[in-house]
Motif scaffolding. Sequence first.
Motif, PDB file in Angstrom:
ATOM      1  N   UNK A  43       0.838  -1.204   0.000  1.00 44.98           N
ATOM      2  CA  UNK A  43       0.000   0.000   0.000  1.00 44.98           C
ATOM      3  C   UNK A  43       0.870   1.249   0.000  1.00 44.98           C
ATOM      4  N   UNK A  44       1.938   1.227   0.760  1.00 48.23           N
ATOM      5  CA  UNK A  44       2.858   2.377   0.819  1.00 48.23           C
ATOM      6  C   UNK A  44       3.560   2.579  -0.523  1.00 48.23           C
ATOM      7  N   UNK A  45       3.898   1.489  -1.202  1.00 49.99           N
ATOM      8  CA  UNK A  45       4.542   1.597  -2.520  1.00 49.99           C
ATOM      9  C   UNK A  45       3.650   2.306  -3.531  1.00 49.99           C
ATOM     10  N   UNK A  46       2.345   2.193  -3.372  1.00 45.50           N
ATOM     11  CA  UNK A  46       1.424   2.893  -4.265  1.00 45.50           C
ATOM     12  C   UNK A  46       1.495   4.397  -4.075  1.00 45.50           C
ATOM     13  N   UNK A  47       1.892   4.832  -2.859  1.00 47.18           N
ATOM     14  CA  UNK A  47       1.937   6.256  -2.513  1.00 47.18           C
ATOM     15  C   UNK A  47       3.302   6.890  -2.739  1.00 47.18           C
ATOM     16  N   UNK A  48       4.365   6.116  -2.491  1.00 48.31           N
ATOM     17  CA  UNK A  48       5.718   6.669  -2.451  1.00 48.31           C
ATOM     18  C   UNK A  48       6.691   5.754  -3.173  1.00 48.31           C
ATOM     19  N   UNK A  49       7.550   6.307  -4.011  1.00 48.24           N
ATOM     20  CA  UNK A  49       8.552   5.469  -4.678  1.00 48.24           C
ATOM     21  C   UNK A  49       9.683   5.074  -3.720  1.00 48.24           C
ATOM     22  N   UNK A  50      10.161   3.865  -3.885  1.00 47.41           N
ATOM     23  CA  UNK A  50      11.308   3.368  -3.128  1.00 47.41           C
ATOM     24  C   UNK A  50      12.339   2.851  -4.115  1.00 47.41           C
ATOM     25  N   UNK A  69       7.358 -11.366  -6.419  1.00 47.20           N
ATOM     26  CA  UNK A  69       6.659 -11.471  -7.707  1.00 47.20           C
ATOM     27  C   UNK A  69       5.744 -10.272  -7.933  1.00 47.20           C
ATOM     28  N   UNK A  70       5.042  -9.849  -6.898  1.00 44.83           N
ATOM     29  CA  UNK A  70       4.147  -8.700  -7.018  1.00 44.83           C
ATOM     30  C   UNK A  70       4.931  -7.426  -7.303  1.00 44.83           C
ATOM     31  N   UNK A  71       5.991  -7.199  -6.530  1.00 48.66           N
ATOM     32  CA  UNK A  71       6.806  -5.986  -6.718  1.00 48.66           C
ATOM     33  C   UNK A  71       7.404  -5.962  -8.116  1.00 48.66           C
ATOM     34  N   UNK A  72       7.968  -7.075  -8.557  1.00 48.54           N
ATOM     35  CA  UNK A  72       8.611  -7.104  -9.876  1.00 48.54           C
ATOM     36  C   UNK A  72       7.605  -6.922 -11.009  1.00 48.54           C
ATOM     37  N   UNK A  73       6.366  -7.349 -10.803  1.00 44.00           N
ATOM     38  CA  UNK A  73       5.359  -7.143 -11.852  1.00 44.00           C
ATOM     39  C   UNK A  73       4.862  -5.699 -11.884  1.00 44.00           C
TER      40      UNK A  73
END
Length: 126
Positions: A43-50, A69-73
Amino acid sequence: MQAQPPRIMIIDDEKVVGDMLRIHLTKHGCIVETFLSAAPALARLEETPFDLIVTDFKMKGMDGMELLKTVKSLYPDIQVIMITAFAHLDTAIEAFRGQVHDFFPKPFKIKDLIESIQRALGRPLA
């Protein structure tokens, strides 16, 4: 022009591991956020780039492989480093096939993890 500090996400269901990594990486000039599970981290990745994620393999709910797998997709440019207390050859092979940057069995040396993070980011930390 000075580069922005790297933004690193730590996901580990052991709070002490996340806290320890946050302390060390903050000393190296990183901006660090810690999470105890994958769902709030995503959820945080949707708001802020890392720039990089360090994740545990074995967690309640979504495990590290599902997270990878989710992050890489969704975010193919984010580097992922996996840490685990359940280090088996099959687990490591699966992680590398999933495009993990590096894989560390617990306990690990913080120096080795810092060096891996620097390689993943393509630059030295402060």
